[in-house]
Design a protein around this motif. Structure first.
Motif, PDB file in Angstrom:
ATOM      1  N   ASP A   1       0.827  -1.206   0.000  1.00  0.00           N
ATOM      2  CA  ASP A   1       0.000   0.000   0.000  1.00  0.00           C
ATOM      3  C   ASP A   1       0.858   1.252   0.000  1.00  0.00           C
ATOM      4  O   ASP A   1       0.570   2.216  -0.728  1.00  0.00           O
ATOM      5  CB  ASP A   1      -0.920  -0.008   1.217  1.00  0.00           C
ATOM      6  N   LEU A   2       1.918   1.266   0.763  1.00  0.00           N
ATOM      7  CA  LEU A   2       2.778   2.439   0.824  1.00  0.00           C
ATOM      8  C   LEU A   2       3.543   2.632  -0.479  1.00  0.00           C
ATOM      9  O   LEU A   2       3.722   3.763  -0.943  1.00  0.00           O
ATOM     10  CB  LEU A   2       3.735   2.308   2.004  1.00  0.00           C
ATOM     11  N   ILE A   3       4.002   1.540  -1.082  1.00  0.00           N
ATOM     12  CA  ILE A   3       4.695   1.643  -2.371  1.00  0.00           C
ATOM     13  C   ILE A   3       3.777   2.236  -3.435  1.00  0.00           C
ATOM     14  O   ILE A   3       4.205   3.014  -4.292  1.00  0.00           O
ATOM     15  CB  ILE A   3       5.224   0.258  -2.800  1.00  0.00           C
ATOM     16  N   SER A   4       2.494   1.905  -3.369  1.00  0.00           N
ATOM     17  CA  SER A   4       1.532   2.394  -4.368  1.00  0.00           C
ATOM     18  C   SER A   4       0.890   3.716  -3.972  1.00  0.00           C
ATOM     19  O   SER A   4      -0.046   4.169  -4.632  1.00  0.00           O
ATOM     20  CB  SER A   4       0.443   1.350  -4.595  1.00  0.00           C
ATOM     21  N   ASN A   5       1.349   4.326  -2.894  1.00  0.00           N
ATOM     22  CA  ASN A   5       0.772   5.590  -2.420  1.00  0.00           C
ATOM     23  C   ASN A   5      -0.714   5.471  -2.101  1.00  0.00           C
ATOM     24  O   ASN A   5      -1.529   6.317  -2.483  1.00  0.00           O
ATOM     25  CB  ASN A   5       1.011   6.725  -3.428  1.00  0.00           C
ATOM     26  N   GLY A   6      -1.072   4.387  -1.401  1.00  0.00           N
ATOM     27  CA  GLY A   6      -2.434   4.256  -0.891  1.00  0.00           C
ATOM     28  C   GLY A   6      -3.458   3.817  -1.913  1.00  0.00           C
ATOM     29  O   GLY A   6      -4.634   4.164  -1.799  1.00  0.00           O
ATOM     30  N   ARG A   7      -3.041   2.994  -2.882  1.00  0.00           N
ATOM     31  CA  ARG A   7      -3.989   2.538  -3.911  1.00  0.00           C
ATOM     32  C   ARG A   7      -4.451   1.099  -3.713  1.00  0.00           C
ATOM     33  O   ARG A   7      -5.179   0.562  -4.547  1.00  0.00           O
ATOM     34  CB  ARG A   7      -3.356   2.692  -5.301  1.00  0.00           C
ATOM     35  N   LEU A   8      -4.054   0.459  -2.629  1.00  0.00           N
ATOM     36  CA  LEU A   8      -4.417  -0.936  -2.410  1.00  0.00           C
ATOM     37  C   LEU A   8      -5.889  -1.061  -2.018  1.00  0.00           C
ATOM     38  O   LEU A   8      -6.375  -0.355  -1.131  1.00  0.00           O
ATOM     39  CB  LEU A   8      -3.541  -1.534  -1.304  1.00  0.00           C
ATOM     40  N   GLN A   9      -6.605  -1.956  -2.711  1.00  0.00           N
ATOM     41  CA  GLN A   9      -7.986  -2.311  -2.404  1.00  0.00           C
ATOM     42  C   GLN A   9      -7.973  -3.823  -2.140  1.00  0.00           C
ATOM     43  O   GLN A   9      -7.940  -4.620  -3.064  1.00  0.00           O
ATOM     44  CB  GLN A   9      -8.920  -1.969  -3.561  1.00  0.00           C
ATOM     45  N   LEU A  10      -8.004  -4.193  -0.868  1.00  0.00           N
ATOM     46  CA  LEU A  10      -7.670  -5.565  -0.488  1.00  0.00           C
ATOM     47  C   LEU A  10      -8.925  -6.394  -0.240  1.00  0.00           C
ATOM     48  O   LEU A  10      -9.633  -6.202   0.749  1.00  0.00           O
ATOM     49  CB  LEU A  10      -6.793  -5.540   0.766  1.00  0.00           C
ATOM     50  N   GLY A  11      -9.191  -7.331  -1.159  1.00  0.00           N
ATOM     51  CA  GLY A  11     -10.312  -8.248  -1.003  1.00  0.00           C
ATOM     52  C   GLY A  11      -9.885  -9.490  -0.247  1.00  0.00           C
ATOM     53  O   GLY A  11      -8.927 -10.161  -0.630  1.00  0.00           O
ATOM     54  N   ILE A  12     -10.599  -9.801   0.829  1.00  0.00           N
ATOM     55  CA  ILE A  12     -10.301 -10.976   1.650  1.00  0.00           C
ATOM     56  C   ILE A  12     -11.591 -11.768   1.830  1.00  0.00           C
ATOM     57  O   ILE A  12     -12.687 -11.274   1.579  1.00  0.00           O
ATOM     58  CB  ILE A  12      -9.717 -10.592   3.024  1.00  0.00           C
ATOM     59  N   SER A  13     -11.452 -13.029   2.267  1.00  0.00           N
ATOM     60  CA  SER A  13     -12.650 -13.837   2.485  1.00  0.00           C
ATOM     61  C   SER A  13     -12.280 -15.128   3.191  1.00  0.00           C
ATOM     62  O   SER A  13     -11.118 -15.368   3.513  1.00  0.00           O
ATOM     63  CB  SER A  13     -13.346 -14.146   1.154  1.00  0.00           C
ATOM     64  N   ARG A  14     -13.274 -15.948   3.405  1.00  0.00           N
ATOM     65  CA  ARG A  14     -13.084 -17.269   3.992  1.00  0.00           C
ATOM     66  C   ARG A  14     -12.459 -18.230   3.008  1.00  0.00           C
ATOM     67  O   ARG A  14     -11.870 -19.227   3.373  1.00  0.00           O
ATOM     68  CB  ARG A  14     -14.434 -17.787   4.481  1.00  0.00           C
TER      69      ARG A  14
END
Length: 338
Positions: A98-111
């Motif tokens: 996220d820091l490398i991308s300057n806050g562009r991470l959209q993190l999908g998580i699940s079971r």
């Protein structure tokens, strides 16, 4: 207006008909595709995570590499199986991307989803607690991860550290400010969508869903999204949530498109996956004007703010850029998405 992104499963196979013959091919081409997608105006580059398979697995080196090569495009996952994850180490690796991308991470998580091996998370060192299912364990890992993202100190400092410590309990560093609002939960049921809303996660809905009402996928998903938004409002979160739906959409622009996908038009199917009766969504494949009319009737797309397009990554970077550009130029404007 809709955000439009792509989702790649990152398949490879040692076949002369595949543009991705190895894991190296997939990783390098995924970076190239994200760079090219940004150039043509795509909003997001998302990647599926599967273990023990000839598909993309550990996402954060890839996302960090894309973040370093791009400037605007969102980068994310759809989804990470939390049954396999150490939430603390995951926070450090996700935070770095996220820091490398300057806050562009959209993190999908699940079971998670059905696996290639039996109880694969056991090989990663994880066991459900007494009375837990593996799904419960995945949700527990997710809740720990969310707590860590709040950025509060929790670890007792060493009185004789190698380097000076700030006062108070310590947190993991470097901390990715704002990532907590960019966590998505991949939900296949209404109940888990409501649970995600209560915890303040955005919602990802795929091309399959638990068959809860025997209606078409898009109708069931629209109801799921409305239940999610109602739960979000009831929870009193300060920000507006985001919702994405995944679709297989192929504009038929030329003979190559028609050869690949001209016979792909289908209807929803009902079947069983992981001991759950599920409805599997259809494939959209038609000329742009026909696609626009068909997609305008998709109730879940109408409810979502983000559309993820499943891309056939084995057909190579150039062809997938062609598909994405066709969607942006010839279908999205007719629907008011651009």
């Amino acid at each position: 207006m809709k955000r439009i992104g792509f989702l790649s499963f990152g398949h490879w196979t040692d076949s002369p008909h595949s543009a991705t013959r190895s894991g190296r091919d997939v990783l390098q081409q995924s970076i190239d595709l994200a760079v090219a997608a940004e150039e043509v105006g795509v909003d997001g580059a998302y990647f599926r995570v599967h273990h023990f398979a000839n598909q993309l697995a550990s996402p954060f080196p890839l996302l960090a590499a894309i973040g370093a090569r791009t400037q605007r495009i969102e980068i994310g996952t759809g989804v990470i199986d939390m049954r396999y994850e150490n939430p603390l180490y995951m926070l450090e690796t996700a935070g770095a991307a996220d820091l490398i991308s300057n806050g562009r991470l959209q993190l999908g998580i699940s079971r998670g989803s059905p696996e290639q091996v039996i109880d694969g998370w056991r090989y990663f060192g994880y066991e459900p607690a007494e009375g837990e299912t593996d799904a419960d364990m995945g949700r527990r890992h997710a809740e720990v991860f969310l707590q860590l993202l709040d950025g509060k100190g929790f670890a007792e400092p060493n009185p004789n550290p190698m380097f000076p410590n700030p006062p108070g309990l310590l947190r993991l560093e470097p901390h990715p400010e704002g990532l907590r609002d960019r966590i998505w939960w991949g939900s296949s049921s209404n109940a888990t969508a409501v649970w995600a809303a209560k915890l303040g996660m955005n919602l990802q809905s795929s091309t399959l869903k638990a068959n809860e009402t025997n209606e078409a996928l898009h109708i069931q998903q629209a109801k799921q999204i409305k239940a999610y938004r109602a739960a979000w409002a009831e929870a009193g979160h300060a920000r507006e949530p985001r919702v994405s739906v995944l679709r297989s959409i192929f504009p038929l622009m030329n003979d190559t498109d028609r050869a690949y996908f001209g016979r792909s038009k289908s209807s929803d199917q009902v079947g069983f996956i992981d001991n759950m009766e599920a409805v599997f969504g259809r494939t959209y494949a038609a000329e742009p004007d026909v696609l626009a009319k068909e997609l305008a009737e998709d109730q879940a797309i109408a409810e979502a703010d983000t559309i993820l397009l499943a891309v056939p990554n084995q057909l190579g970077v150039d062809y997938n850029v062609h598909l994405l550009e066709s969607m942006l130029k010839h279908v999205a404007p007719a629907l008011g998405w651009r």
